[in-house]
Design an enzyme around this catalytic site. Structure first.
Site, mmCIF file in Angstrom:
data_model
loop_
_atom_site.group_PDB
_atom_site.id
_atom_site.type_symbol
_atom_site.label_atom_id
_atom_site.label_comp_id
_atom_site.label_asym_id
_atom_site.label_seq_id
_atom_site.Cartn_x
_atom_site.Cartn_y
_atom_site.Cartn_z
ATOM 1 C CG ASP A 5 9.632 -18.966 -7.741
ATOM 2 O OD1 ASP A 5 8.613 -19.034 -7.266
ATOM 3 O OD2 ASP A 5 9.967 -18.303 -8.707
ATOM 4 C CG LEU A 6 7.239 -19.694 -1.638
ATOM 5 C CD1 LEU A 6 5.994 -18.569 -0.688
ATOM 6 C CD2 LEU A 6 7.763 -20.768 -0.805
ATOM 7 C CB SER B 191 -5.743 -7.443 0.432
ATOM 8 O OG SER B 191 -5.900 -5.960 0.367
ATOM 9 C CG ASN B 192 -7.821 -2.762 2.125
ATOM 10 O OD1 ASN B 192 -8.161 -2.074 1.196
ATOM 11 N ND2 ASN B 192 -6.569 -3.040 2.564
ATOM 12 C CG HIS B 193 -6.732 -3.410 -1.881
ATOM 13 N ND1 HIS B 193 -7.321 -2.174 -2.165
ATOM 14 C CD2 HIS B 193 -5.703 -3.113 -0.986
ATOM 15 C CE1 HIS B 193 -6.355 -1.175 -1.455
ATOM 16 N NE2 HIS B 193 -5.448 -1.975 -0.876
ATOM 17 C CE1 TYR C 65 -2.432 -7.943 -3.134
ATOM 18 C CE2 TYR C 65 -3.753 -6.115 -2.520
ATOM 19 C CZ TYR C 65 -2.962 -6.886 -2.128
ATOM 20 O OH TYR C 65 -2.482 -7.180 -0.813
HETATM 21 C C1 15L Z 1 -2.885 -3.774 0.622
HETATM 22 O O1 15L Z 1 -3.431 -4.970 0.637
HETATM 23 C C2 15L Z 1 -1.388 -3.882 0.078
HETATM 24 O O2 15L Z 1 -0.716 -5.108 0.105
HETATM 25 C C3 15L Z 1 -0.522 -2.394 0.714
HETATM 26 O O3 15L Z 1 0.490 -2.267 0.126
HETATM 27 C C4 15L Z 1 -1.683 -1.253 1.034
HETATM 28 O O4 15L Z 1 -2.070 -0.881 0.036
HETATM 29 C C5 15L Z 1 -2.821 -1.916 1.892
HETATM 30 O O5 15L Z 1 -3.381 -2.829 1.393
HETATM 31 C C6 15L Z 1 -3.889 -0.617 1.840
HETATM 32 O O6 15L Z 1 -4.822 -0.510 1.411
HETATM 33 O O7 15L Z 1 -3.504 0.337 2.464
#
Ligand code: 15L
Length: 275
Positions: free
Chosen positions: A49-50, A109-111, A134
């Site tokens: 566990d980090l 992430s793109n998110h 997220y």
């Molecule tokens: C992400 O950041 C996720 O970790 C992955 O599970 C996908 O959902 C991906 O983006 C995505 O946008 O397809």
């Protein structure tokens, strides 16, 4: 050069464990809860566990570059996101200070940009518009990488990963967000090997015709994707899109639909296939 890979048992980590070693990287692979079995004689493995500094110490002792793929990778409760993507990440950066790690490659992430509309073409300096908790944690992670370069001289590369899963693209959105395995491996190898990066962000997608990002802008590590999701476009366009109207409108796709209450922005009806 010693490279540690966290999140080694995750979807991306499993691919990188094999492909980095194949390219001669001296790898220490770190899993989460489950012990890992070495894939080759040369692979060091560990898990834990980090959030625990002792685990971070085991991961980072003698390491030059950390490829940090660990963390929650989906929309989850605030508590889980805070523990895995904020608290653990902070422990990792503090461990990097203790062990004089030269560079951290951070899986963003793109998110972090998911609330941009799909017709926007984002440059690397685009406004962050996270599409949930997220995505918000990835904004924090990118800022953390920036801060540890500015204050502590630990180089940081934020990889704004789209959709990468070791398979061809599967739906209309992925014609924009997909990153093929060859490109993923090139991206991470450039992140490990590029000289004097300081802090940089890079879009982690293939050279997709329908990319949401301006890939002509180039990037600090010389990542030059060669794959293109468009090769699968005719099959994908022949299927109905699985996404609801909200998910079709925003770059973050289905993550946007989760807990979305902005009714006045809600497109009034489904806008047909593949919008
Ligand atoms: C992400 O950041 C996720 O970790 C992955 O599970 C996908 O959902 C991906 O983006 C995505 O946008 O397809």
């Amino acid at each position: 050069m010693k490279v540690a890979l966290s999140g080694a048992s995750g979807n991306v980590g499993r691919i990188l464990r094999v492909e980095l070693q194949r390219r001669g990287i001296d790898l220490r692979s770190a899993g989460g809860m489950e012990p890992l079995t070495p894939l080759h004689d040369g692979e060091e493995v560990m898990h834990g566990d980090l959030r625990d500094p002792a685990v971070v110490d085991r991961m980072l002792a003698g390491v030059d570059v950390l490829v940090h793929m660990a963390g929650t990778s989906l929309e989850r409760s605030l508590q889980e996101i805070i523990e895995n993507n904020l608290v653990a990440l902070h422990q990792v950066y503090e461990g990097a200070r203790r062990h004089k790690v030269r560079r951290i490659v951070f899986a963003s992430s793109n998110h972090a940009f998911g609330m941009h509309a799909i017709d926007a073409r984002l440059g690397l300096n685009a406004e962050v518009r996270p599409d949930g908790l997220y995505g918000l944690s990835k904004v924090w992670g990118e800022a953390m990488a920036r801060m540890y370069w500015d204050k502590h001289g630990i180089e940081g590369i934020s990889l704004r990963i789209g959709t990468t899963m070791g398979r061809p693209p599967e739906n209309f959105r992925q014609l924009s967000t997909w990153m093929g395995t060859e490109d993923l491996v090139q991206l991470v190898m450039r992140s490990i090997q590029a000289n004097d990066v300081g802090y940089a962000a890079v879009w982690g997608i293939s050279a997709n015709t329908r990319a949401y990002y301006d890939l002509k802008e180039g990037n600090a590590i010389g990542y030059a994707p060669t794959q293109n999701a468009e090769d699968w476009a005719s099959e994908i366009l022949a299927q109905p899109t699985p996404l609801d109207p909200i998910a079709q409108h925003f770059q973050g796709g289905p993550f946007v639909t989760i807990d979305y209450t902005q009714e006045q922005q809600r497109p009034s009806k489904a806008q047909g296939l593949h919008r």
